[in-house]
Design an enzyme around this catalytic site. Structure first.
Site, short mmCIF file in Angstrom:
data_model
loop_
_atom_site.label_atom_id
_atom_site.label_comp_id
_atom_site.label_asym_id
_atom_site.label_seq_id
_atom_site.Cartn_x
_atom_site.Cartn_y
_atom_site.Cartn_z
CG LEU A 69 -6.48 27.71 -14.82
CD1 LEU A 69 -6.64 27.36 -16.29
CD2 LEU A 69 -7.48 26.93 -13.98
CD GLU A 70 -3.06 34.08 -15.93
OE1 GLU A 70 -4.10 34.66 -15.58
OE2 GLU A 70 -1.92 34.45 -15.63
CG PHE A 71 -10.17 31.06 -13.79
CD1 PHE A 71 -11.28 31.88 -13.77
CD2 PHE A 71 -9.35 31.03 -12.68
CE1 PHE A 71 -11.57 32.67 -12.66
CE2 PHE A 71 -9.63 31.82 -11.56
CZ PHE A 71 -10.73 32.64 -11.56
#
Ligand SMILES: *[C@@H]1O[C@H](CO)[C@@H](O)[C@H](O)[C@H]1NC(C)=O
Ligand SMILES: [Zn+2]
Length: 480
Positions: free
Chosen positions: A441-443
């Site tokens: 995940l690349e928040f």
């Protein structure tokens, strides 16, 4: 494609850390960026990603020193139609969320309390400091009985590493979901996202209530379903790096191992290029690609051997302790993407012999958009991982309207030695181990590793709803 920068001698380790300036490049195609991305002295954030723009061009974000910017600009005539755009320097941006100065969990007598169990509009004032992350884990243990395990290896600076597990009792073979965070030191708020989510699940379970994240709501039954699947979490993979980053504000990424370089940018290994998946990239990849770096001063320095780093070894030890993990999520920032397998090349589901273990393809992996090599993924697996990524993205979008996208981890530029590929590769590389579907995940779509206080809170809301739907869809597909 020949949009290459003129190659010259790579400058060896710089002694002083020059200020990183956020910039982006635009070009008519993602392929235009290939030579830039192949320069392993440049910092493209977590991984290089080219995003399509509305005008049909592509955008690539980077973090460069003034010296690197002038180098790129002096090569402009070589860079046909690539445009460099400076963004507001980090130092001139709005105040970033503060780091906690005390211990809000009083040595572990107080448990964290997340946003999903609080009234709409509630906020968390600061990012946890390293000591508070430890206290938060102790608090989850003392208040909710979360099990804690001390992982076998100490970090380079001597830190003890801890993971938690909760929801499915004491039998470790009943745990199917695994989250890790805090791998890249500067990606602030990653550990907070997972710790506050676990806290919410447990508070909701205790109260018999549901959870609310912005416009997304979840029932108590859904909370129970997720906890029953058994959650393992390793919230601070890189404590040495985070300690350094929090005290210097230097956008530090790697760990703090000084064996390969004793000062400046040459300190540290990129833990997320150190896993045992095609680790020795000069052997496995086409030489036009730079999935990691052999140079200690690079942000993607791969280390001295596969899993040379204690943090990597501890991460891997969790698969051995919890043999039935099926779904894995590594929490990074700051792009706004959910990435799924594979990250070393384009996916293909037709030729099972064209795979990362087959030495006939050594030296051919990496370039995307060609048919020389593509990584094999069984069609059912691809359907499964995509459906879970899509569920997560839709959920995060629904919370408050920020945009997110799901895409294959390779994007347009390959990586080696990353945690997500490692997790999925185990099933083929080792006999008798479970198949693990791995995600990154690349928040925080802001492109800013240091969020403002408002962004930090939005990140918690978005990711926590995302974790709910990621877990629910994973469970619907199957955890056994
Ligand atoms: C990468 O960029 C640096 C400037 O920051 C330059 O000195 C070096 O020659 C470049 N490397 C290659 C292989 O082009
Ligand atoms: Zn990262």
């Amino acid at each position: 494609m020949k949009y290459s920068l003129i190659a010259s001698l790579i400058l060896q380790s710089t002694l002083v850390l020059a200020e990183l300036l956020p910039v982006h490049f635009t070009a008519p195609s993602a392929a235009h960026f290939q030579a830039l991305v192949a320069n392993d002295t440049f910092d493209f954030g977590c991984r290089a990603v080219a995003h399509p723009l509305e005008d049909g061009r592509f955008k690539l974000r980077a973090f460069l020193t003034e010296e690197q910017i002038s180098h790129v600009q002096s090569e402009y005539d070589q860079l046909s139609d690539i445009k460099l755009v400076r963004e507001t320097p980090f130092s001139k941006r709005a105040a970033t969320a503060p780091i906690g100065t005390g211990d809000r969990f009083s040595g572990g007598t107080i448990a964290p309390s997340g946003l999903g169990t609080k009234a709409a509009g509630s906020t968390i004032a600061s990012i946890m400091n390293v000591n508070e992350i430890g206290s938060a884990l102790k608090g989850l243990n003392s208040v909710y009985g979360v099990n804690l395990i001390t992982l076998p290896y100490k970090t380079f600076n001597g830190a003890t590493q801890t993971a938690g597990y909760v929801g499915a009792g004491t039998d470790k073979s009943n745990y199917h979901l695994y989250f890790s965070a805090g791998v890249h030191a500067r990606e602030r708020g990653g550990p907070d996202n997972i710790i506050y989510w676990i806290s919410d699940l447990l508070a909701a379970q205790k109260a018999g209530s549901g959870l609310t994240y912005g416009k997304k709501t979840y029932t108590n039954a859904q909370v129970t379903t997720i906890l029953n699947a058994g959650i393992v979490f390793f919230p601070l993979v890189n404590p040495d790096g985070v300690t350094y980053d929090q005290s210097t504000g230097s956008n530090w990424r790697k760990n703090r191992n000084t064996k390969s370089g004793s000062s400046g940018a040459a300190v540290g290994v990129d833990i997320n290029r150190n896993f045992d998946f095609l680790w020795n990239f000069p052997k496995y990849f086409d030489s036009s690609t730079a999935p990691a770096s052999t140079s200690p001063s690079s942000e993607t320095f791969y280390g001295t051997a596969a899993a040379s780093e204690p943090e990597t070894k501890n991460h891997v030890s969790i698969y051995d302790s919890f043999p039935k993990i099926r779904w894995f999520m590594d929490i990074h920032s700051a792009v706004g993407d959910v990435l799924y397998s594979w990250g070393d090349d384009d996916d293909q589901s037709t030729t099972s012999t064209m795979n990362f273990l087959n030495s006939a393809y050594d030296g051919k992996r990496g370039p995307t958009g060609d048919s020389t090599y593509k990584e094999y993924i069984p069609a059912t697996d691809l359907t499964n991982i995509r459906s879970v990524a899509t569920a997560m993205v839709n959920s995060m979008k629904a919370v408050g309207g920020r945009s997110y996208s799901a895409q294959q981890a390779v994007g347009l530029y390959a990586t080696s030695g990353a945690s997500d590929d490692y997790s999925f590769s185990r099933y083929w590389a080792k006999s008798g181990v479970n198949k693990v579907y791995g995600y990154t995940l690349e928040f925080a779509p802001s492109g800013n590793f240091y969020p403002t206080a408002a962004e930090f809170n939005t990140n918690i809301l978005d990711t926590n709803a995302g974790f709910m739907d990621w877990a629910l869809q994973a469970i619907a597909i199957g955890v056994e």
